[in-house]
Design a protein around this motif. Structure first.
Motif, PDB file in Angstrom:
ATOM      1  N   TRP A 158       0.795  -1.221   0.000  1.00  0.00           N
ATOM      2  CA  TRP A 158       0.000   0.000   0.000  1.00  0.00           C
ATOM      3  C   TRP A 158       0.839   1.288   0.000  1.00  0.00           C
ATOM      4  O   TRP A 158       0.520   2.221  -0.753  1.00  0.00           O
ATOM      5  CB  TRP A 158      -0.999   0.005   1.158  1.00  0.00           C
ATOM      6  CG  TRP A 158      -1.876   1.209   1.087  1.00  0.00           C
ATOM      7  CD1 TRP A 158      -1.886   2.281   1.919  1.00  0.00           C
ATOM      8  CD2 TRP A 158      -2.847   1.471   0.073  1.00  0.00           C
ATOM      9  NE1 TRP A 158      -2.812   3.201   1.506  1.00  0.00           N
ATOM     10  CE2 TRP A 158      -3.419   2.722   0.357  1.00  0.00           C
ATOM     11  CE3 TRP A 158      -3.289   0.785  -1.060  1.00  0.00           C
ATOM     12  CZ2 TRP A 158      -4.403   3.306  -0.424  1.00  0.00           C
ATOM     13  CZ3 TRP A 158      -4.269   1.353  -1.846  1.00  0.00           C
ATOM     14  CH2 TRP A 158      -4.818   2.597  -1.527  1.00  0.00           C
ATOM     15  N   PRO A 159       1.900   1.423   0.792  1.00  0.00           N
ATOM     16  CA  PRO A 159       2.687   2.668   0.740  1.00  0.00           C
ATOM     17  C   PRO A 159       3.249   2.956  -0.659  1.00  0.00           C
ATOM     18  O   PRO A 159       3.252   4.104  -1.101  1.00  0.00           O
ATOM     19  CB  PRO A 159       3.813   2.432   1.748  1.00  0.00           C
ATOM     20  CG  PRO A 159       3.257   1.433   2.704  1.00  0.00           C
ATOM     21  CD  PRO A 159       2.375   0.548   1.869  1.00  0.00           C
ATOM     22  N   SER A 160       3.701   1.931  -1.346  1.00  0.00           N
ATOM     23  CA  SER A 160       4.221   2.114  -2.697  1.00  0.00           C
ATOM     24  C   SER A 160       3.119   2.570  -3.652  1.00  0.00           C
ATOM     25  O   SER A 160       3.337   3.453  -4.491  1.00  0.00           O
ATOM     26  CB  SER A 160       4.843   0.808  -3.199  1.00  0.00           C
ATOM     27  OG  SER A 160       5.265   0.941  -4.531  1.00  0.00           O
TER      28      SER A 160
ATOM     29  N   ARG B 295       0.308   4.111  -2.801  1.00  0.00           N
ATOM     30  CA  ARG B 295      -0.087   5.465  -2.384  1.00  0.00           C
ATOM     31  C   ARG B 295       0.915   6.499  -2.892  1.00  0.00           C
ATOM     32  O   ARG B 295       0.528   7.538  -3.442  1.00  0.00           O
ATOM     33  CB  ARG B 295      -0.194   5.527  -0.855  1.00  0.00           C
ATOM     34  CG  ARG B 295      -0.740   6.854  -0.343  1.00  0.00           C
ATOM     35  CD  ARG B 295      -0.740   6.947   1.178  1.00  0.00           C
ATOM     36  NE  ARG B 295       0.634   6.824   1.675  1.00  0.00           N
ATOM     37  CZ  ARG B 295       1.042   5.922   2.564  1.00  0.00           C
ATOM     38  NH1 ARG B 295       0.210   5.041   3.054  1.00  0.00           N
ATOM     39  NH2 ARG B 295       2.295   5.893   2.962  1.00  0.00           N
ATOM     40  N   ASN B 296       2.207   6.210  -2.743  1.00  0.00           N
ATOM     41  CA  ASN B 296       3.237   7.139  -3.225  1.00  0.00           C
ATOM     42  C   ASN B 296       3.192   7.279  -4.738  1.00  0.00           C
ATOM     43  O   ASN B 296       3.395   8.373  -5.276  1.00  0.00           O
ATOM     44  CB  ASN B 296       4.627   6.682  -2.783  1.00  0.00           C
ATOM     45  CG  ASN B 296       4.830   6.808  -1.298  1.00  0.00           C
ATOM     46  OD1 ASN B 296       4.122   7.553  -0.621  1.00  0.00           O
ATOM     47  ND2 ASN B 296       5.777   6.048  -0.771  1.00  0.00           N
ATOM     48  N   SER B 297       2.950   6.186  -5.423  1.00  0.00           N
ATOM     49  CA  SER B 297       2.873   6.211  -6.877  1.00  0.00           C
ATOM     50  C   SER B 297       1.723   7.113  -7.339  1.00  0.00           C
ATOM     51  O   SER B 297       1.866   7.877  -8.288  1.00  0.00           O
ATOM     52  CB  SER B 297       2.690   4.789  -7.410  1.00  0.00           C
ATOM     53  OG  SER B 297       2.755   4.764  -8.803  1.00  0.00           O
ATOM     54  N   TRP B 298       0.596   7.004  -6.649  1.00  0.00           N
ATOM     55  CA  TRP B 298      -0.541   7.869  -6.994  1.00  0.00           C
ATOM     56  C   TRP B 298      -0.258   9.330  -6.650  1.00  0.00           C
ATOM     57  O   TRP B 298      -0.686  10.233  -7.366  1.00  0.00           O
ATOM     58  CB  TRP B 298      -1.805   7.394  -6.268  1.00  0.00           C
ATOM     59  CG  TRP B 298      -2.560   6.393  -7.060  1.00  0.00           C
ATOM     60  CD1 TRP B 298      -2.399   5.037  -7.032  1.00  0.00           C
ATOM     61  CD2 TRP B 298      -3.579   6.657  -8.015  1.00  0.00           C
ATOM     62  NE1 TRP B 298      -3.256   4.442  -7.906  1.00  0.00           N
ATOM     63  CE2 TRP B 298      -4.007   5.413  -8.520  1.00  0.00           C
ATOM     64  CE3 TRP B 298      -4.182   7.815  -8.483  1.00  0.00           C
ATOM     65  CZ2 TRP B 298      -5.006   5.300  -9.486  1.00  0.00           C
ATOM     66  CZ3 TRP B 298      -5.189   7.692  -9.440  1.00  0.00           C
ATOM     67  CH2 TRP B 298      -5.576   6.453  -9.929  1.00  0.00           C
ATOM     68  N   SER B 299       0.454   9.562  -5.545  1.00  0.00           N
ATOM     69  CA  SER B 299       0.696  10.950  -5.126  1.00  0.00           C
ATOM     70  C   SER B 299       1.550  11.711  -6.131  1.00  0.00           C
ATOM     71  O   SER B 299       1.418  12.929  -6.271  1.00  0.00           O
ATOM     72  CB  SER B 299       1.338  10.995  -3.733  1.00  0.00           C
ATOM     73  OG  SER B 299       2.666  10.536  -3.780  1.00  0.00           O
ATOM     74  N   ILE B 300       2.414  10.984  -6.856  1.00  0.00           N
ATOM     75  CA  ILE B 300       3.243  11.654  -7.861  1.00  0.00           C
ATOM     76  C   ILE B 300       2.805  11.323  -9.289  1.00  0.00           C
ATOM     77  O   ILE B 300       3.437  11.750 -10.252  1.00  0.00           O
ATOM     78  CB  ILE B 300       4.741  11.299  -7.686  1.00  0.00           C
ATOM     79  CG1 ILE B 300       4.981   9.799  -7.879  1.00  0.00           C
ATOM     80  CG2 ILE B 300       5.262  11.792  -6.354  1.00  0.00           C
ATOM     81  CD1 ILE B 300       6.450   9.414  -7.963  1.00  0.00           C
TER      82      ILE B 300
ATOM     83  N   GLU C 111       3.022   8.483 -10.899  1.00  0.00           N
ATOM     84  CA  GLU C 111       4.261   7.900 -11.410  1.00  0.00           C
ATOM     85  C   GLU C 111       4.192   7.635 -12.912  1.00  0.00           C
ATOM     86  O   GLU C 111       3.234   7.062 -13.414  1.00  0.00           O
ATOM     87  CB  GLU C 111       4.553   6.600 -10.661  1.00  0.00           C
ATOM     88  CG  GLU C 111       5.928   6.059 -10.904  1.00  0.00           C
ATOM     89  CD  GLU C 111       6.258   4.897  -9.990  1.00  0.00           C
ATOM     90  OE1 GLU C 111       7.353   4.329 -10.158  1.00  0.00           O
ATOM     91  OE2 GLU C 111       5.453   4.542  -9.113  1.00  0.00           O
TER      92      GLU C 111
ATOM     93  N   PHE D 103       1.336   4.189 -11.961  1.00  0.00           N
ATOM     94  CA  PHE D 103       0.487   4.219 -10.772  1.00  0.00           C
ATOM     95  C   PHE D 103      -0.749   3.339 -10.959  1.00  0.00           C
ATOM     96  O   PHE D 103      -1.226   2.723 -10.006  1.00  0.00           O
ATOM     97  CB  PHE D 103       0.093   5.654 -10.402  1.00  0.00           C
ATOM     98  CG  PHE D 103      -0.700   6.384 -11.446  1.00  0.00           C
ATOM     99  CD1 PHE D 103      -2.081   6.448 -11.372  1.00  0.00           C
ATOM    100  CD2 PHE D 103      -0.064   7.020 -12.508  1.00  0.00           C
ATOM    101  CE1 PHE D 103      -2.817   7.119 -12.324  1.00  0.00           C
ATOM    102  CE2 PHE D 103      -0.783   7.707 -13.467  1.00  0.00           C
ATOM    103  CZ  PHE D 103      -2.178   7.753 -13.375  1.00  0.00           C
TER     104      PHE D 103
ATOM    105  N   LYS E  98       0.461  -0.324 -10.571  1.00  0.00           N
ATOM    106  CA  LYS E  98       0.712  -0.652  -9.163  1.00  0.00           C
ATOM    107  C   LYS E  98      -0.597  -0.840  -8.396  1.00  0.00           C
ATOM    108  O   LYS E  98      -0.638  -1.593  -7.423  1.00  0.00           O
ATOM    109  CB  LYS E  98       1.567   0.428  -8.505  1.00  0.00           C
ATOM    110  CG  LYS E  98       3.021   0.346  -8.907  1.00  0.00           C
ATOM    111  CD  LYS E  98       3.869   1.322  -8.141  1.00  0.00           C
ATOM    112  CE  LYS E  98       5.333   1.184  -8.534  1.00  0.00           C
ATOM    113  NZ  LYS E  98       6.179   2.128  -7.793  1.00  0.00           N
TER     114      LYS E  98
END
Length: 165
Positions: free
Chosen positions: A111-113, A115-120, A122, A134, A137
């Motif tokens: 989940w952190p990966s 979430r981070n992918s969506w935040s940027i 990717e 994103f 993932k």
């Protein structure tokens, strides 16, 4: 409880009925890529990545349905030689102590990966590729949820069965 199991089965069957078309489309796209490359000297990294995306989607979203129709690989060193009652116990144990915990762990740790992918938002895997890593993932938690739901459905059915001897 049977209605819940039927609803879960319907979700995975519905997802499978949509994603199965990706197999045909993936073959057609791959064929087009090969013909384009070798017959016309044309290459597209985005088209090549689209095959990767379709392959990932097909397998990740189809896993719940594969569990529904009992087509996952089963290590039946003991399973085939035991009574139906023991097979039921093995299935219940496997779902409760292996499948559900492993899916929960994968969901938790991925989940952190995601979430981070969506935040940027990717971008592509390769220069000129599809700008949607994103989305790919996101298939990981979707896979976990669909398999966990199907496992719950199967557990409901296993607990509703009368133990055979």
């Amino acid at each position: 409880m049977e209605k819940l199991a039927n609803a879960i089965d319907a979700v995975n069957a519905g997802v499978a009925s949509l994603t199965r078309w990706l197999a045909l489309f993936m073959v057609l796209v791959q064929f087009t890529i090969v013909v384009g490359r070798y017959a016309f000297g044309v290459n597209s990294i985005a088209a090549q990545e689209s095959v990767l995306y379709m392959h990932a989607t097909l397998f990740m979203l189809g896993a719940g349905y594969t569990l529904l129709v009992d087509k996952h690989v089963r290590v039946d060193v003991f399973y085939a030689k035991v009574s139906p009652r023991s097979q039921r116990r093995i299935d219940i144990f496997g779902h409760l102590f292996f499948l559900l915990p492993s899916m929960a762990a994968l969901l938790y740790w991925s989940w952190p990966s995601v979430r981070n992918s969506w935040s940027i938002l990717e971008g592509p895997l390769s220069v000129g590729g599809i700008e949607a890593v994103f989305l790919m993932k996101t298939l990981i938690p979707a896979f976990c949820v669909l398999v966990m739901l199907q496992s719950v459905s199967l557990l409901i059915r296993l607990f509703m069965q009368r133990p055979a001897s």
